[in-house]
Design a protein around this motif. Structure first.
Motif, PDB file in Angstrom:
ATOM      1  N   THR A 265       0.847  -1.179   0.000  1.00 37.08           N
ATOM      2  CA  THR A 265       0.000   0.000   0.000  1.00 37.08           C
ATOM      3  C   THR A 265       0.886   1.234   0.000  1.00 37.08           C
ATOM      4  O   THR A 265       1.771   1.368   0.841  1.00 37.08           O
ATOM      5  N   GLY A 266       0.637   2.104  -0.947  1.00 36.37           N
ATOM      6  CA  GLY A 266       1.386   3.353  -1.037  1.00 36.37           C
ATOM      7  C   GLY A 266       0.607   4.498  -0.426  1.00 36.37           C
ATOM      8  O   GLY A 266      -0.432   4.303   0.222  1.00 36.37           O
ATOM      9  N   THR A 267       1.092   5.695  -0.658  1.00 31.97           N
ATOM     10  CA  THR A 267       0.443   6.874  -0.104  1.00 31.97           C
ATOM     11  C   THR A 267      -1.000   6.967  -0.565  1.00 31.97           C
ATOM     12  O   THR A 267      -1.334   6.618  -1.688  1.00 31.97           O
TER      13      THR A 267
ATOM     14  N   HIS B 174      -2.734   1.035  -4.276  1.00 33.05           N
ATOM     15  CA  HIS B 174      -2.160  -0.310  -4.403  1.00 33.05           C
ATOM     16  C   HIS B 174      -0.873  -0.243  -5.218  1.00 33.05           C
ATOM     17  O   HIS B 174      -0.812   0.408  -6.249  1.00 33.05           O
TER      18      HIS B 174
ATOM     19  N   ASP C  37       3.129   1.586   6.976  1.00 31.38           N
ATOM     20  CA  ASP C  37       1.698   1.392   6.706  1.00 31.38           C
ATOM     21  C   ASP C  37       1.177   2.304   5.602  1.00 31.38           C
ATOM     22  O   ASP C  37       0.082   2.862   5.697  1.00 31.38           O
ATOM     23  N   GLY C  38       1.979   2.480   4.561  1.00 31.10           N
ATOM     24  CA  GLY C  38       1.549   3.249   3.402  1.00 31.10           C
ATOM     25  C   GLY C  38       1.631   4.750   3.551  1.00 31.10           C
ATOM     26  O   GLY C  38       1.198   5.485   2.668  1.00 31.10           O
TER      27      GLY C  38
END
Length: 130
Positions: free
Chosen positions: A12-14, A18, A41-42
């Motif tokens: 998980t990105g900003t 996805h 955590d992104g």
């Protein structure tokens, strides 16, 4: 040769985006860890270059550990900095982590696609997994 992918479901990105790539791929005794940024955590963890460098490297180490590799197995590191003035500070962190037996490395300066100061990827090798 067998290819094993770690985290192939993507991360998980900003903004909850996805990420459509594996966190690492293993083949022929080599482990290729995808570029890691100072994210948890992104979300980007704010801080200076020292804190961001430590977290980006630690994210690499966490992936390596999951795959069964250690710092002693690292043969090459690629580093992207967003400002050439970060070079000396990054080197201090690099030396803290890799000590007197550093791997080969390239360090370059360019823009990154997320608002961070550094991105790091590593390549590891274990003969017993070749």
């Amino acid at each position: 040769m067998t290819i094993k992918r770690y985290g192939a479901e993507g991360g998980t990105g900003t903004g909850g985006q996805h990420l459509p790539f594996s966190s690492a791929t293993e083949a022929g005794g080599f482990l290729y860890v995808s570029g890691q940024t100072p994210m948890t955590d992104g979300e980007v963890v704010e801080g200076g270059i020292v804190d961001q460098s430590r977290l980006a490297i630690q994210n690499c180490i966490d992936i390596m550990t999951t795959a069964g590799y250690t710092l002693e197995d690292v043969v090459h590191v690629k580093v992207v900095l967003t400002d050439a003035r970060y070079f000396q500070s990054f080197n201090k962190v690099f030396k803290e982590v890799f000590g007197e037996h550093p791997p080969a490395r390239i360090c370059m300066v360019c823009d990154l696609v997320v608002d961070v100061k550094v991105e790091v990827d590593v390549t590891c090798y274990r003969k017993d997994r070749a």
